[in-house]
Enzyme design. Sequence first.
Site, PDB file in Angstrom:
ATOM      1  CG  ASP A  42      -1.625  -1.167   1.477  1.00  0.00           C
ATOM      2  OD1 ASP A  42      -1.721  -1.918   0.556  1.00  0.00           O
ATOM      3  OD2 ASP A  42      -2.284  -1.322   2.540  1.00  0.00           O
ATOM      4  NE  ARG A 165      -6.356  -4.329   7.791  1.00  0.00           N
ATOM      5  CZ  ARG A 165      -7.217  -5.383   8.125  1.00  0.00           C
ATOM      6  NH1 ARG A 165      -7.294  -5.513   9.300  1.00  0.00           N
ATOM      7  NH2 ARG A 165      -7.749  -6.066   7.249  1.00  0.00           N
TER       8      ARG A 165
END
Length: 496
Positions: A42, A165
């Site tokens: 990511d 998260r």
Amino acid sequence: MLVEKTEILDKAERYIELMQGKVNPQYRQQYHLMPPVGWMNDPNGFVYFKGYYHLFYQFHPYDSKWGPMHWGHARSLDLVHWEQLPTALAPDEDYDQEGCFSGSAIEKDGKLFLIYTGCQEVAGVMHQHQCVAMSEDGLHFTKFSANPVVAENELGSAGLISEFRDPKVLYHNDHYYMVVATKTPDSRGRILMFVSDDLLTWQFNSILLEGNQKQGIMWECPDLFHLDGKDVLILSPIQIQKNGLEYFNTSSTMACIGAVDWQTGKMQVDNFHEIDFGMDFYAPQTTTDPTGRRIMVAWMQMWDRTFPTHDLGHGWAGSMTLPRELRVKNNRLLQKPISLVYGQLEYQQGLENIALSETPTVFRKALKAADYIHLVADLSEANYFSLDLLRSKNQALNLNYDVKEELFHVDRHNFGREILGSEIEPVNDRKVKVPLIDGQLVLEIFRDTSSLEVFINGLEVITATFYETEKGEDIAFTADGNSRILAFETATIKNN
């Protein structure tokens, strides 16, 4: 007892310095951001700070597969050429010893704040909680002494601490807001919102949005922003159900277009749709440039797939997309290549008014060094159009368009190294519905060593990776009817 923070970061830097010269360059990209060694996923902390675009990323330096997460770091002046910087974060505290997961960055009082998910195992249960690190120069970061700043107390019963998260922070109406991913007890995606006045002390604000049973078991990497009169929430659902031509990947990306009621902290969504119809696009994150344009970048890979550069022992895996400028029109998120890239192009050739037929029109060596292709085809009297890229004696990467069905198709079957995935449907071709504009198909194609990003009529995008086994430099066109290529040009991207 944990090793001192500086020792863990220094260890990573020593390893990177030792190993980056040993990475196999065969499939290394030329102008897309990659890790110097090891694994990347990511994008994190995408921000403009003190004259540079900074992009952090999920990083495992010690192997070309996912492992204990660090934050890699790069910066750029033009969003095309990137300078690798020292690793920004490492799992070196009790509260993040299992990994520094995804998050975001924001400037406050001339300092750069990183807000990330720290992972810690407590009594056999993984705790995911939100943490802060700060920097004066954008290069060296100190973790907040009172981390985590959002944990079980702030979460309460609004989500699961084991699935909590990817904080993204924004500033609105004199307050800082944090959107965070979690899930419901019956496994539906849910996005929470927290509020703060100083980025260090946070309170629960609201459940911003949650999905239904068809919209995936978890929503990752939320990003909330206002654009063209609309509020936009982008996120990455896991195991979202297919809907027509959308969501064929096990993990997909979705744009939610609507309006946030800031009094209640709830979002009303007018339109949900997939962001990119390709095989390799996940966890997009956005920032704004100094002029206020909204820019997005994503991980140009996909979960639950084979990774040829890892399987071949090349010592690295993963890269980022070319950054893209965003607009909202008709309740849809539109993307175009970052405008800065055009100033980096050196044009090689330009052709006009090429008649096409069912016998391939072949241009030899047209892609010998081409990074960019611009194509305008008149298909007003055609039934189909086909374009073979990277054509060699035995293989080609095929792009085609069905005029009647208005379907654009990218097919990497039987091209290069086989890529396998967990999806029931084939992982090597994707289609998207795109109408012609005044009978014309307009393509902008950015091709790198192992990736392809195809922008179609300014409406949709298909992103795909590939790994050639035969070097292909030809390009071939096929069409029926009185079809013509009105414009065809190629260009390379300047070196630093």
